[in-house]
Motif scaffolding. Sequence first.
Motif, short mmCIF file in Angstrom:
data_model
loop_
_atom_site.label_atom_id
_atom_site.label_comp_id
_atom_site.label_asym_id
_atom_site.label_seq_id
_atom_site.Cartn_x
_atom_site.Cartn_y
_atom_site.Cartn_z
N SER A 37 0.99 -1.32 -0.02
CA SER A 37 -0.13 -0.17 0.15
C SER A 37 1.04 1.28 -0.02
O SER A 37 2.12 1.15 0.23
CB SER A 37 -0.88 0.11 1.39
OG SER A 37 -1.75 -0.88 1.27
N ALA A 38 0.17 2.27 -0.30
CA ALA A 38 1.12 3.56 0.02
C ALA A 38 1.35 3.62 1.32
O ALA A 38 0.70 3.25 2.28
CB ALA A 38 0.01 4.85 -0.41
N LEU A 39 2.38 4.77 1.88
CA LEU A 39 2.57 4.77 3.06
C LEU A 39 1.42 5.52 3.98
O LEU A 39 0.83 6.10 3.26
CB LEU A 39 3.92 6.00 3.45
CG LEU A 39 5.05 5.71 2.48
CD1 LEU A 39 6.36 6.58 2.97
CD2 LEU A 39 5.56 4.37 2.34
N GLY A 192 -0.28 -2.06 -4.61
CA GLY A 192 -1.45 -2.29 -4.43
C GLY A 192 -2.55 -1.40 -5.04
O GLY A 192 -2.04 -0.03 -5.54
N PHE A 193 -3.65 -1.37 -4.97
CA PHE A 193 -4.74 -0.24 -5.25
C PHE A 193 -5.08 0.18 -6.59
O PHE A 193 -6.09 0.70 -6.86
CB PHE A 193 -4.49 0.92 -4.33
CG PHE A 193 -5.17 2.04 -4.34
CD1 PHE A 193 -6.73 1.71 -3.82
CD2 PHE A 193 -4.85 3.18 -4.34
CE1 PHE A 193 -7.45 2.83 -3.80
CE2 PHE A 193 -5.70 4.41 -4.21
CZ PHE A 193 -6.70 4.08 -4.15
N PHE A 194 -4.03 -0.26 -7.51
CA PHE A 194 -4.47 0.29 -8.91
C PHE A 194 -4.12 -0.65 -9.82
O PHE A 194 -3.51 -1.53 -9.88
CB PHE A 194 -3.69 1.92 -9.07
CG PHE A 194 -2.13 1.49 -9.40
CD1 PHE A 194 -1.37 1.63 -8.15
CD2 PHE A 194 -1.66 1.37 -10.48
CE1 PHE A 194 0.13 1.36 -8.46
CE2 PHE A 194 -0.14 1.27 -10.71
CZ PHE A 194 0.68 1.25 -9.36
N ARG A 207 -11.19 2.61 -2.16
CA ARG A 207 -10.18 2.77 -0.94
C ARG A 207 -10.12 1.42 -0.12
O ARG A 207 -11.03 0.71 0.08
CB ARG A 207 -10.92 3.82 -0.05
CG ARG A 207 -11.09 5.17 -0.45
CD ARG A 207 -9.69 5.70 -0.86
NE ARG A 207 -8.45 5.60 0.02
CZ ARG A 207 -8.44 6.43 0.98
NH1 ARG A 207 -9.12 7.65 0.83
NH2 ARG A 207 -7.12 6.62 1.74
N GLY A 208 -8.97 1.11 0.19
CA GLY A 208 -8.60 -0.03 0.90
C GLY A 208 -8.16 -1.03 -0.15
O GLY A 208 -8.31 -2.44 0.25
N GLY A 209 -8.12 -0.83 -1.19
CA GLY A 209 -8.12 -1.79 -2.31
C GLY A 209 -6.96 -2.52 -2.43
O GLY A 209 -6.86 -3.40 -3.35
N SER A 210 -5.89 -2.42 -1.55
CA SER A 210 -4.51 -3.13 -1.85
C SER A 210 -4.92 -4.49 -1.51
O SER A 210 -4.13 -5.50 -2.10
CB SER A 210 -3.43 -2.58 -1.21
OG SER A 210 -3.26 -1.27 -1.56
N ASP A 211 -5.76 -4.82 -0.60
CA ASP A 211 -6.05 -6.14 -0.16
C ASP A 211 -6.87 -6.91 -1.65
O ASP A 211 -6.27 -8.03 -1.81
CB ASP A 211 -7.19 -6.29 0.81
CG ASP A 211 -6.74 -5.41 2.09
OD1 ASP A 211 -5.73 -5.49 2.57
OD2 ASP A 211 -7.58 -5.28 2.80
N LEU A 212 -7.56 -6.25 -2.26
CA LEU A 212 -8.12 -6.89 -3.44
C LEU A 212 -7.08 -6.96 -4.45
O LEU A 212 -6.74 -8.09 -5.19
CB LEU A 212 -9.12 -6.04 -3.76
CG LEU A 212 -9.70 -6.10 -5.42
CD1 LEU A 212 -10.35 -7.65 -5.30
CD2 LEU A 212 -10.87 -5.37 -5.72
N1 ASP Z 1 -3.60 3.44 -0.12
C1 ASP Z 1 -4.95 2.89 -0.67
C2 ASP Z 1 -6.00 3.54 0.85
O1 ASP Z 1 -5.55 4.19 1.47
C3 ASP Z 1 -5.37 1.51 -0.79
C4 ASP Z 1 -5.07 0.71 0.69
O2 ASP Z 1 -4.37 1.15 1.49
O3 ASP Z 1 -5.35 -0.41 0.43
O4 ASP Z 1 -7.27 3.52 0.54
#
Ligand code: ASP
Length: 456
Positions: A37-39, A192-194, A207-212
């Motif tokens: 993920s991003a920091l 992740g995420f993109f 949002r939160g898509g790095s898990d995906l």
């Molecule tokens: N950096 C993205 C977010 O904050 C994706 C992730 O962290 O999963 O939504």
Amino acid sequence: MIVIKFGGTSVMDAERMRRAIDIVAARREQSPVVVVSALAGVTNELVEATRLSAGGDFEAAQERVDAIRERHESIGHELIGQKSDFLESFQAQLRKHTGQISDILRAIALVEDTSLRARDKIIAIGEKLSSVLFSYAMRTRTLVSVHVDSENVIVTDERFGEATPLMEPTREAAAKILIPEIERSRIPVMGGFFGRSREGGTTTLGRGGSDLSAAIVGAAIGAEEIQIWTDVDGMMTSDPRLIPEAKVIELISYVEAAELAWFGAKVLHPKTIAPAVERGIAIRVLNSHNPASRGTLITEKGTERRGPRAIALKRGITVVHVTSNQMLGAHGFLARIFEVFARNEVAVDLVTTSEISVSVTIDRTERLEPIREELAAFSRVEIERDRAIIAMVGRDVISDRSIGARAIEALDQVPISMLSIGSSGLNLSIVVPEQDAERAIREIHRRVFEAAMEVA
Ligand code: ASP
Ligand code: ADP
Ligand code: MG
């Protein structure tokens, strides 16, 4: 092969990133692919910079970008500073990506408008930066890593901001790009995420898509396991931030985990489970701050246990009550109602009905006005805002006949807008005012989970 995904707090500073690299190093024999993920905080800062630019304030937006660049630069100095050639090429990439953000932000400020497409291009850069940094930091530790641009692997549709992965082309791209690297014993590191749409635009997965992303990559390469490394010891009986007494769940099924994620357990993005289910890949949720803990294993079967496993809270819910006498004995009425939501592309979470009324919950309100108007053409519509869903989840969740009663008793004095038991028996969901939700969930957790704290 395994996929190792680190969330924002697992890579938020040099110390955390070092520990994350230790985790990868300890698993190098398992042929890992790393997704980061991003920091922590960077995506929010990029969203804010976009908002400032769209309001015409490019200077303020640029300050955010400068801060992001400095943060990565300083971690880069600490983790790769001793290798000056690496440091230089890392800095060149950092300048390239942050320069690109500035260019787009300047354009947005000029027209004082932003499309979802432009926004995706900006916010994806958080993961581009973190993955480039992570990859260089691994190489200074003599781990043979290779940075892979997720745009070249994850193929999606064109729904900017909330894109859906297209598995077939993604699998083909993974076979071409990731597998040969793994076969050469190199460790691919991806943001992740993109991903990228078929037409060529940068897309984000929500949002939160790095898990995906981790699950998509896992399914695409046929990994043995998808590991989600985060800041808590696993999936727990509730959000430990709300309920410090919450306990780790050792083993849970896909369907239970998906239900929990869908109803607000942020530890997993709700769409993470689907790609894993398709290939029968186990997901493990682990704590990067406490790597020795066993975490939670999510599998097809889970355990044989019946009854509640966990309770989740989803805020920001709107309830739409639709009432009409025309419903009495009529057919096709429900279809008409759901057509309205479908036409407006708004997903409905919970539904309850009586003979003359239907109540539904939605969590997106951009289309609420057109929905209200369309429904009002043939029924009476009432809207309740600022609600929350409390969902108690588990196979045959109310198999113990005292569970429903204990949950309802816990809600003494709390007005209930809706109550529903999914036909799968997987969840008991209760809609309450958002302001009462925390108190209510604590009380239910106390009565249902802390009374008999055997969760594994
Ligand atoms: N950096 C993205 C977010 O904050 C994706 C992730 O962290 O999963 O939504
Ligand atoms: P990451 O940045 O690693 O993706 P997130 O912040 O997205 O991490 O998710 C982890 C957080 O999810 C935890 O810190 C916790 O507060 C929250 N959470 C909500 N429900 C649960 C649950 N049932 N079990 C564990 N964590 C939960
Ligand atoms: Mg997350």
